[in-house]
Design a protein around this motif. Structure first.
Motif, PDB file in Angstrom:
ATOM      1  N   ILE A  16       0.872  -1.178   0.000  1.00  9.40           N
ATOM      2  CA  ILE A  16       0.000   0.000   0.000  1.00  9.40           C
ATOM      3  C   ILE A  16       0.911   1.232   0.000  1.00  9.40           C
ATOM      4  CG2 ILE A  16      -1.696   1.329   1.326  1.00  9.40           C
ATOM      5  CD1 ILE A  16      -2.839  -1.338   2.275  1.00  9.40           C
ATOM      6  N   LEU A  17       0.747   2.044  -1.026  1.00 11.83           N
ATOM      7  CA  LEU A  17       1.613   3.218  -1.175  1.00 11.83           C
ATOM      8  C   LEU A  17       0.987   4.423  -0.488  1.00 11.83           C
ATOM      9  CD1 LEU A  17       2.342   2.871  -5.023  1.00 11.83           C
ATOM     10  CD2 LEU A  17       3.589   1.809  -3.119  1.00 11.83           C
ATOM     11  N   GLU A  18       1.857   5.248   0.079  1.00 12.95           N
ATOM     12  CA  GLU A  18       1.358   6.473   0.712  1.00 12.95           C
ATOM     13  C   GLU A  18       1.954   7.680   0.022  1.00 12.95           C
ATOM     14  OE1 GLU A  18       0.624   7.140   4.975  1.00 12.95           O
ATOM     15  OE2 GLU A  18       1.455   5.119   5.187  1.00 12.95           O
ATOM     16  N   LYS A  24      -4.553   6.492   0.491  1.00  5.53           N
ATOM     17  CA  LYS A  24      -3.500   5.507   0.221  1.00  5.53           C
ATOM     18  C   LYS A  24      -3.842   4.790  -1.084  1.00  5.53           C
ATOM     19  CE  LYS A  24      -2.427   4.548   5.052  1.00  5.53           C
ATOM     20  NZ  LYS A  24      -3.549   5.165   5.804  1.00  5.53           N
ATOM     21  N   SER A  51       1.786   8.637 -10.607  1.00  6.23           N
ATOM     22  CA  SER A  51       2.074   9.463  -9.432  1.00  6.23           C
ATOM     23  C   SER A  51       2.425  10.847  -9.954  1.00  6.23           C
ATOM     24  CB  SER A  51       3.220   8.872  -8.603  1.00  6.23           C
ATOM     25  OG  SER A  51       4.357   8.726  -9.409  1.00  6.23           O
TER      26      SER A  51
END
Ligand code: CMC
Length: 424
Positions: A16-18, A24, A51
Motif C-alpha cells: 500500500i503506497l502512501e 492511500k 504518481s
C-alpha cells in the motif's frame, strides 16, 4: 503497509503506497502476473494512473492546490502567467523571472502565415473547438522538433510556444466565425489583455469608437483581471479526462502538440469542459425563473437523460473551490461588468433549489466551475461557443506540465488497459 488478498485459497500480498497527501493507493502492478486476473474499473473511479507532484485535490473538503499553493491564494494574489511559471517550474517566479517569462510569451504569440491560412479553409459555421484542435494538431507540422527531454531548455521552449500561441489561435477561430480579418498579437500587451485585444480590435489594431464618446473603447483592467482569474482557475486539475488523454497520447511517443490537440478534443465534451457552453445554453432554454422547477424535476427523473449542466463532479463531493471563487467574482462584478441579471436570477434560483433538494444532497451534487464562468464570460463579450476555448487557453499549461512529468517518469509505460470480454 500491505494488503492481503485471498483468491481460491491463495494468499497474495500487495504493497500500500502512501503519497504526501490523499488516499492511500493499493499497488496492483503485479496482479495479472500473480493471478491471471484483471481488475475491473470502468471510468477509473478507483484507479490512480500515475504518481504526480503537480496538483492536489481533496474532493471531500473542496480543496485544490497547484504545487502546494491553495487555489484561493493564487487566484487572488498572482497573475496567470506567474501561475503558469509555478506549474512549469515548481516555484513562483521572482520579479525578474516573471518579467522574463511574460516577455517570452509575448514574443512567441505570433502565428506562422501558413498556419494562419488554415483558418481560411474552415467554414464560418465551424465550431471554434474544431478549428482550435485542428490548428494545434497542425502546429506539430510547423514545429516538428524531436524534443530532447534531458534538455530542460527544449521543454521550456515547447511549453512557452504552445501556451503563448493558443490565445492567438482561439482569437483567430472567433474572428473566422464572424468572417472578419484576424488580428495578430500586440507585443506590448500582457497575455490576457492581448487575447481580448485580438478578439475586439478592428483591423489595424483600432477600437470601436462609441458615438458621442471622446475616448475609443479599450480593454478595462477589471476585465483583464476577471479573465486572468478564470484562466488561473482552469490551469490544471490532475488526472481528468482531457489530461488523461494527453498522457495517453504522450505515452505512445507522439508529438507533444498532437497530444494537446487530443486533449482539446477530449475537453470539448459537455460532461467535461464543454459544460460551460451548455450551462448558458441551458439557462437560456429555461428562459424564466418560473420554469426552473420543471427543469429540476426533469434533472431528477431517472427516465429522463436531462442533466443540470454545471452540477456534479467526479472528485468534488463538496463545493468545487473554483466555483466558490467564481461565485464571489460574479457578486463583485455584477454591477461593474453589467452581468446579465435575467440569467443570474435563473442561475441563483437553480442553485438555491439544488442545494436544498434531497436528490442533489444525497448525491453530493454541488455547482461546479462551469456553473459560474459563463455569466462572467458573457459580460466580457465572449460568445458561448467560445467558452470551451477559454477553458483550453487556461488548461494548456496543465497539459504541457503533465506531458513533461510523464516523459520524465522512469516508471511511465504506454497506456494500455485490458477488458472484460463479453462477445462471441
Ligand atoms: N444533474 C442531475 N443528476 C446528476 C448530475 C446532474 N448534473 N450529475 C450527476 N447526477 C446524478 C446521476 O444521475 C447519478 O444518479 P444515480 O446514482 O441515481 O444514478 C449520480 O448523480 C452520480 O452521477 P455519475 O454520472 O455516476 O457521476 P460521475 O462522477 O460519473 O459524473 C459528471 C460526473 C461531472 C460527469 C456529472 O456530474 C455530470 O454529467 N454533470 C453535468 C456536466 C458538468 O457540469 N460537467 C462539468 C464538470 S466540472 C468541469 C471539469 O473539470 O470538467
Amino acid at each position: 503497509m500491505k494488503a492481503v488478498i485471498e483468491i481460491d485459497g491463495k494468499r497474495l500480498e500487495y504493497p500500500i503506497l502512501e503519497g504526501t497527501r490523499g488516499p492511500k493507493v493499493l499497488d496492483i502492478r503485479t496482479f495479472y502476473k500473480d493471478t491471471g486476473m484483471f481488475t475491473y474499473d470502468p471510468g477509473f473511479t478507483s484507479t490512480a494512473s500515475c504518481s504526480s507532484d503537480i496538483t492536489f485535490i481533496n474532493g471531500e473538503q473542496g480543496e485544490l492546490r497547484y504545487r502546494g499553493y491553495p487555489i484561493e491564494e493564487l487566484a487572488k494574489s498572482h497573475r496567470y502567467s506567474d501561475v503558469c511559471y509555478l506549474l512549469l517550474n515548481s516555484k513562483l517566479p521572482s520579479k525578474e523571472e516573471s518579467d522574463e517569462f511574460d516577455n517570452e510569451l509575448r514574443h512567441r504569440a505570433f502565428i506562422d502565415e501558413g498556419l494562419r491560412k488554415l483558418f481560411d479553409a474552415f467554414p464560418r459555421t465551424a465550431h471554434p473547438m474544431a478549428m482550435l484542435s485542428s490548428a494545434v494538431s497542425a502546429l506539430s507540422a510547423f514545429y516538428f522538433d524531436h524534443l530532447d527531454i534531458s534538455e530542460d531548455e527544449s521543454f521550456q521552449e515547447m511549453s512557452a510556444r504552445i501556451i503563448a500561441k493558443i490565445p492567438t489561435l482561439a482569437a483567430f477561430a472567433y474572428r473566422r466565425g464572424l468572417g472578419i480579418p484576424i488580428i495578430q498579437p500586440d507585443i506590448d500587451r500582457y497575455f490576457t489583455e492581448n487575447f481580448l485585444y485580438m478578439m475586439r480590435a478592428y483591423p489595424g489594431g483600432k477600437f470601436h469608437r462609441e458615438v458621442g464618446k471622446k475616448a475609443p473603447t479599450t480593454i478595462r483592467d477589471i476585465e483583464v483581471k476577471a479573465l486572468d482569474t478564470i484562466f488561473t482557475l482552469h490551469a490544471d486539475h490532475e488526472q481528468n479526462a482531457s489530461t488523461t488523454t494527453v498522457r495517453t497520447v504522450a505515452s505512445t511517443g507522439a508529438h507533444p502538440y498532437a497530444a494537446i490537440s487530443a486533449g482539446i478534443n477530449a475537453l470539448w465534451g459537455r460532461a467535461h469542459g464543454g459544460a460551460n457552453e451548455s450551462v448558458i445554453a441551458q439557462l437560456e432554454m429555461i428562459g424564466d425563473i418560473k420554469n426552473v422547477d420543471s427543469f429540476i424535476k426533469r434533472a431528477k427523473d431517472p427516465n429522463d437523460s436531462f442533466r443540470l449542466m454545471g452540477f456534479g463532479h467526479r472528485v468534488y463531493k463538496n463545493f468545487d473551490p473554483r466555483a466558490k471563487i467564481l461565485k464571489g467574482l460574479q457578486d463583485q462584478l455584477k454591477d461593474e461588468l453589467n452581468l446579465d441579471s435575467r440569467l443570474l436570477e435563473i442561475a441563483n434560483r437553480i442553485e438555491e433549489i439544488a442545494l436544498s433538494d434531497e436528490y442533489f444532497i444525497k448525491r453530493n451534487l454541488y455547482p461546479n466551475i462551469d456553473f459560474y464562468s459563463g455569466v462572467i464570460l458573457t459580460a466580457l463579450g465572449i460568445p458561448k461557443n467560445l467558452f470551451t476555448a477559454i477553458f483550453v487557453i487556461g488548461r494548456t499549461v496543465g497539459w504541457v506540465t503533465q506531458w513533461m512529468e510523464l516523459k520524465k517518469d522512469p516508471k511511465a509505460k504506454i497506456a494500455r488497459p485490458r477488458q472484460l470480454y463479453i462477445g462471441k
